[in-house]
Enzyme design. Structure first.
Site, short mmCIF file in Angstrom:
data_model
loop_
_atom_site.label_atom_id
_atom_site.label_comp_id
_atom_site.label_asym_id
_atom_site.label_seq_id
_atom_site.Cartn_x
_atom_site.Cartn_y
_atom_site.Cartn_z
N ARG A 9 -10.85 9.77 1.38
CA ARG A 9 -10.74 10.50 2.65
C ARG A 9 -11.90 11.48 2.82
O ARG A 9 -12.32 11.75 3.94
CB ARG A 9 -9.37 11.19 2.74
N SER A 23 -10.21 5.25 -4.96
CA SER A 23 -11.17 6.32 -5.20
C SER A 23 -10.71 7.31 -6.27
O SER A 23 -11.48 7.70 -7.13
CB SER A 23 -11.44 7.05 -3.88
N LYS A 60 1.12 10.15 5.41
CA LYS A 60 1.25 8.77 5.90
C LYS A 60 2.54 8.10 5.44
O LYS A 60 2.64 6.88 5.38
CB LYS A 60 0.02 7.97 5.46
N LYS A 68 0.86 -1.18 0.00
CA LYS A 68 0.00 0.00 0.00
C LYS A 68 0.89 1.23 0.00
O LYS A 68 1.69 1.42 0.91
CB LYS A 68 -0.92 0.00 1.21
N GLU A 95 7.70 -6.97 1.46
CA GLU A 95 6.43 -6.89 2.21
C GLU A 95 5.60 -8.16 1.96
O GLU A 95 5.00 -8.71 2.89
CB GLU A 95 5.62 -5.66 1.76
N LYS A 153 -2.20 -1.60 -3.81
CA LYS A 153 -3.04 -0.41 -3.77
C LYS A 153 -2.19 0.84 -3.84
O LYS A 153 -1.21 0.92 -3.10
CB LYS A 153 -3.82 -0.45 -2.46
C1 PBG Z 1 -7.07 3.86 5.23
C2 PBG Z 1 -7.57 3.51 3.87
C3 PBG Z 1 -7.45 4.34 2.75
C4 PBG Z 1 -8.07 3.67 1.69
C5 PBG Z 1 -8.56 2.46 2.18
N1 PBG Z 1 -8.22 2.36 3.53
C6 PBG Z 1 -6.90 5.72 2.60
C7 PBG Z 1 -5.66 6.06 3.27
O1 PBG Z 1 -4.75 5.25 3.45
O2 PBG Z 1 -5.58 7.23 3.66
C8 PBG Z 1 -8.17 4.25 0.32
C9 PBG Z 1 -9.15 3.65 -0.60
C10 PBG Z 1 -9.49 4.52 -1.77
O3 PBG Z 1 -8.87 5.58 -2.02
O4 PBG Z 1 -10.42 4.13 -2.49
N2 PBG Z 1 -6.85 2.84 6.11
#
Ligand code: PBG
Length: 347
Positions: A224, A294, A237, A214, A253, A268
């Site tokens: 968000r 998203s 992050k 990720k 990982e 992701k």
């Molecule tokens: C946070 C989380 C995120 C997404 C899924 N779980 C965003 C982040 O890490 O800030 C993003 C999913 C998306 O953008 O569709 N635990």
């Protein structure tokens, strides 16, 4: 000459047929039946995981401005969405909460509440639609006042203390009926710790889908908005999510997550990271998923709304790309739309 150049032009001396020697790749592409026959990859409804945003209340649906056609749903409407998913043949849902801001605190305490929104959604969906897979997100960000996935000490995200809370969160979700725990937090050791915690609590059949690679990505913006962390997130992050520049680190990982007991791994974001999907699937051969996040979803919609691309064609092509890269399935906000389209095509 019809091509518009004269007989003595160098182009007319080129003997295309001799160069081809009968090797014509276009033969297989001439007709629809032939294209179907030689097609290497397909997207099917069985490949889809539908992420849903859950909201407090009854009969509530709130649009998300940055995510066209996606709404936060109260539990009763999430049950209706689950019924729709089951009718369409979508195998699984991934649930994310929009937590009331009043319930968010420094420690993300609400994540451990056995009666929180996600747990109530799990119970209600399991009761109404027992055969659909439920994937729940393990991370503290929808529950913390600072929007981070872990506990904060000053500027530092604490690893080990966070992991212990995530284990607790995972058990609470498993008790509520979650089938798959999906840690999206990127703390070290959380997959092994969650596995051990689940087993101790008697949940040896609950699966783990690890957010393995990720990345600290700009493509999470609309998500968000959806879970209400855009305004509250302090800093970024990058001390826990991966650097978008790295590939080999994703392999390490994956090695760790698989050794710690992950049943499935995930990459992701999705489309900008297809090389990572390919590398992980190629090297480890375990069930590998991609999250079309998203920002990817909203970019396709935004371009389509401007009339710049065809929404359904771009959607199907983007999903097919995941299959070509080796993904076994895709988390995508397009899930119901694709499933409906595929059902209409009789496939
Ligand atoms: C946070 C989380 C995120 C997404 C899924 N779980 C965003 C982040 O890490 O800030 C993003 C999913 C998306 O953008 O569709 N635990």
């Amino acid at each position: 000459m019809t091509q518009g150049h004269s007989d003595d032009h160098p182009a007319s001396h080129v003997d295309v047929a001799r160069i081809l020697q009968g090797r014509r790749m276009r033969r297989n592409r001439r007709t629809d039946w032939s294209r179907r026959l030689v097609r290497e990859n397909r997207i099917s409804t069985d490949d889809l995981i539908w992420p849903l945003f859950i909201l407090e209340g009854q009969n509530q649906r709130h649009p998300i401005a940055s995510m066209p056609e996606v709404e936060r749903l109260s539990v009763d409407l999430a049950v209706a969405a689950a019924e729709r998913a089951a009718r369409l043949g979508i195998p699984a849902l991934a649930l994310f909460p929009y937590t009331d801001p009043d319930l968010r605190d420094e420690h993300g305490s609400e994540a451990l509440n056995a009666d929180n929104l996600i747990c109530r959604a799990c119970r209600a969906i399991k009761q109404a639609v027992p055969d659909i897979g439920l994937i729940t997100d393990v991370a503290l960000d929808p529950y913390t006042s600072h929007g981070h996935d872990g506990l904060l000490d000053g500027d530092e995200i604490l690893n080990d203390a966070t992991v212990r809370r995530l284990v607790h969160q995972a058990i609470v979700q498993a008790e509520a009926g979650s089938d798959v725990i999906a840690p999206s937090d990127m703390m070290d050791g959380r997959v092994g710790a969650i596995r051990e915690g689940l087993d101790h609590a008697g949940f040896h059949n609950v699966q783990i889908m690890a957010y393995t690679a990720k990345y600290a990505s700009a493509f999470y913006g609309p998500f968000r908005d959806a879970v209400g962390t855009n305004k509250t997130l302090r800093g970024d992050k990058r001390t826990y999510q991966m650097d978008p520049a790295n590939t080999l680190e994703a392999l390490r990982e994956a090695e760790l997550d698989i050794a710690e007991g992950a049943d499935m791994i995930m990459v992701k974001p999705g489309m900008p990271y297809l090389d990572i999907v390919f590398r992980l699937k190629d090297q480890f051969g375990v069930p590998t998923f991609a999250y079309q996040v998203s920002g990817e979803y909203s970019m396709i919609h935004a371009a389509a709304r401007n009339g710049w691309i065809d929404l359904d064609r771009a959607m199907l092509e983007s999903l097919l790309a995941f299959k070509r890269a080796g993904a076994d399935g895709i988390l995508t906000y397009f899930a119901p739309r694709v499933a409906e389209l595929l059902a209409g095509q009789g496939s």
